[in-house]
Write a protein that holds these residues in place. Sequence first.
Motif, PDB file in Angstrom:
ATOM      1  N   ARG A  33      45.419  38.265  40.777  1.00  0.00           N
ATOM      2  CA  ARG A  33      44.166  38.985  41.028  1.00  0.00           C
ATOM      3  C   ARG A  33      43.143  38.075  41.699  1.00  0.00           C
ATOM      4  NH1 ARG A  33      45.053  41.130  35.898  1.00  0.00           N
ATOM      5  NH2 ARG A  33      43.584  39.631  35.006  1.00  0.00           N
ATOM      6  N   HIS A  34      43.072  36.824  41.237  1.00  0.00           N
ATOM      7  CA  HIS A  34      42.135  35.857  41.812  1.00  0.00           C
ATOM      8  C   HIS A  34      42.476  35.600  43.281  1.00  0.00           C
ATOM      9  CE1 HIS A  34      39.303  32.566  42.006  1.00  0.00           C
ATOM     10  NE2 HIS A  34      40.254  31.781  42.476  1.00  0.00           N
ATOM     11  N   ASP A  37      41.518  38.651  45.252  1.00  0.00           N
ATOM     12  CA  ASP A  37      40.060  38.719  45.399  1.00  0.00           C
ATOM     13  C   ASP A  37      39.578  37.743  46.466  1.00  0.00           C
ATOM     14  OD1 ASP A  37      39.960  40.641  43.433  1.00  0.00           O
ATOM     15  OD2 ASP A  37      39.275  39.272  41.847  1.00  0.00           O
ATOM     16  N   GLU A  38      40.146  36.540  46.482  1.00  0.00           N
ATOM     17  CA  GLU A  38      39.770  35.551  47.500  1.00  0.00           C
ATOM     18  C   GLU A  38      40.145  36.043  48.893  1.00  0.00           C
ATOM     19  OE1 GLU A  38      41.731  31.946  46.278  1.00  0.00           O
ATOM     20  OE2 GLU A  38      39.945  31.221  45.234  1.00  0.00           O
ATOM     21  N   ALA A  41      37.700  38.753  49.886  1.00  0.00           N
ATOM     22  CA  ALA A  41      36.398  38.157  50.203  1.00  0.00           C
ATOM     23  C   ALA A  41      36.433  37.477  51.573  1.00  0.00           C
ATOM     24  CB  ALA A  41      35.985  37.160  49.126  1.00  0.00           C
TER      25      ALA A  41
END
Length: 190
Positions: A33-34, A37-38, A41
């Motif tokens: 997920r991280h 998300d990166e 972004a």
Amino acid sequence: MGRPKKTASAASTNKIHQRRGAAPKQVQDAIERHRADEAVAAKEEKIQQLKNSLHKTTASICTGLEKELGQQFSPAFVKAMAEASYHFAETVAKDVEAFRKHAKRATAMVDDVKLCTRRSRSLHSAISEYAEQLSASRSAERPHKSASEAAAAAVALDDAEPLDPQLVLSDTEDQITAAMQDCDEMEDIL
């Protein structure tokens, strides 16, 4: 009343699992997920940079047109034109990608762009004219060949060379003027 029992923190539990060689499913999911998300972004930041650049270019073109036409464009108009240009370019890019995939090619070609712009006569003619100029300039840079070799090279170049977006942007002012005329025609029709 006794003291509460100490419980292992999530971090220490994860370290224990990692030492054993396998991270728990929750940690793997959190890492994925991280990373996602990166990536999102970074993509959003790139899109915002592109929109800012397009807005700046649109404002520059409108300033030139103000002097040429003796008209003034409001900041809201410039913003709307930049946003409409972005959405138009996004649509064309998706269509070009679809044509590329349909043809089972790894690279989008000039003909894919021509297909996408066929409904806008002025834009289609500008793209076609640009492609011809590009083809002519590239064939002029190459050593002289026989007429049949030159013709074959021009056909191969048109079919094999991807369209350079930076070179297309050099004609942006003419394209926006033509797009504005197309919008006027559409308003008349509606």
